[in-house]
Design an enzyme around this catalytic site. Sequence first.
Site, mmCIF file in Angstrom:
data_model
loop_
_atom_site.group_PDB
_atom_site.id
_atom_site.type_symbol
_atom_site.label_atom_id
_atom_site.label_comp_id
_atom_site.label_asym_id
_atom_site.label_seq_id
_atom_site.Cartn_x
_atom_site.Cartn_y
_atom_site.Cartn_z
ATOM 1 N N ASP A 1 18.908 60.306 53.844
ATOM 2 C CA ASP A 1 17.936 59.972 54.901
ATOM 3 C C ASP A 1 16.536 60.487 54.567
ATOM 4 O O ASP A 1 15.736 60.729 55.466
ATOM 5 C CB ASP A 1 18.385 60.531 56.258
ATOM 6 C CG ASP A 1 19.831 60.222 56.575
ATOM 7 O OD1 ASP A 1 20.207 59.045 56.452
ATOM 8 O OD2 ASP A 1 20.589 61.145 56.910
ATOM 9 N N HIS B 1 19.397 52.326 54.384
ATOM 10 C CA HIS B 1 17.989 52.448 54.007
ATOM 11 C C HIS B 1 17.157 51.587 54.946
ATOM 12 O O HIS B 1 17.461 50.412 55.161
ATOM 13 C CB HIS B 1 17.764 51.976 52.559
ATOM 14 C CG HIS B 1 18.394 52.870 51.539
ATOM 15 N ND1 HIS B 1 18.542 52.517 50.225
ATOM 16 C CD2 HIS B 1 18.920 54.122 51.650
ATOM 17 C CE1 HIS B 1 19.135 53.508 49.566
ATOM 18 N NE2 HIS B 1 19.372 54.474 50.416
ATOM 19 N N LYS C 1 40.895 54.000 43.599
ATOM 20 C CA LYS C 1 40.349 53.855 42.246
ATOM 21 C C LYS C 1 40.891 54.957 41.327
ATOM 22 O O LYS C 1 41.340 54.688 40.208
ATOM 23 C CB LYS C 1 38.821 53.913 42.312
ATOM 24 C CG LYS C 1 38.109 53.916 40.966
ATOM 25 C CD LYS C 1 36.605 54.068 41.171
ATOM 26 C CE LYS C 1 35.887 54.226 39.840
ATOM 27 N NZ LYS C 1 34.423 54.382 40.017
#
EC number: 6.3.4.4
Length: 447
Positions: free
Chosen positions: A54, A82, A164
């Site tokens: 942020d 964003h 993963k």
Amino acid sequence: MQSCRQSRGDTVMSDSVNAQSQDAGSHGEDGTSRVTSPRVGNKVTVVLGAQWGDEGKGKVVDLLAQDADMVCRCQGGNNAGHTVVVDSVEYDFHLLPSGIINPKVTAFIGLEGWESRLIISDRAHIVFDFHQAVDGVQEQERQQQAGKNLGTTKKGIGPVYSAKAARSGLRICDLLADFQEFSERFKHLASQYKSMYPSLEIDVDGELEKLKTYIDRIKPMVRDGVFFMYEALHGPPKKILVEGANAALLDIDFGTYPFVTSSNCTVGGVCTGLGMPPQNVGEVYGVVKAYTTRVGIGAFPAEQNNEIGELLQSRGKEVGVTTGRKRRCGWLDLVLIKYAHMINGFTAIALTKLDILDVLPEIKVGVAYKVDGEIIPHFPANQEVLQKVEVQYETLPGWKTDTSAARTFDELPENAQKYVCYIEDHLGVPVKWIGVGKSRESMIQLF
């Protein structure tokens, strides 16, 4: 006044976001040419968060993207947010690179108009609906078992990275190759989660049907990511920008573990995420908010649970883009920034939201940590130790003047200039941009 920037001569880097080297070679006795070192090719410019996220990375990327040919995302997922303001229009990005606002940019991710400019790596892992459901269940279980959760965004990012690492994840290349094989692996993964979380409801057939409809839409955007990046780096001169998500203190290895994200959001993640060598990393810009914020739980040494924290929160409109949660606020912590610099090697800093400090008569800056009465030279890895550090502050005079109209360093009040210089001198890294408002135009460029 003669600023610290003028007095020390400001030895700074090139303003270009790229450089391309020439072939290095020599000639043998028979006249044949030998390559004695490989051509490096284009270098990428990297924008990274230096705190807990942020910081205003999207605004810096948007600024640099005006002159870029490619903007890449290399890690994380839609757990990042964003915000960019252009011509009074506010854009919130979660997954797409925010530089895609520039119509000339090709956006590469590690789905009118933007679809023809977006490239998706075939090695990118897919976040399924059940990953998000699992994320929510895991948070609920942590709360029930330990009395506290991690404060995830519940976007499924942690479960995908877990899959993963367990080698059971499914990637874009799998979706596009053999859908029958993909479906079998999908069903197996779903059954694994069902066995771990019996309350989980998964519409396997419904989700597979939905995924099948995506194939024709995304197929034109998918490339072999490694080859695509190699061509971009070693083809004609290109200005390539890498947009980091999250931030240094949220890195899975170097952040305030376990209250971190699931990926490497420091500079090493650029190479592993995009499949490119470190020799092609050029400028590394660290984005630093003029104070410190954090979303969710976890240690926060410089936090101000008082009227200062409330003022920073309200003036800075500190609410998460992705979660809508209020951000915790505190003074600028240079111990933390220095630690981020050790890992990332920032070549320059973008200092954002300086204008939020305009109303304060004095401003504190964290410069050292004490543990058990002794100053420590490092940033603690352990959460319990970090919780009990005592921050040593320097108190600087405020400027009590509106800075939002300033467009050059000299137009800033003297004490605001001194604040910027103090940060530069303490870190040993130059400040290249200073943000004094939300718009693209309110970013002061110093060199």
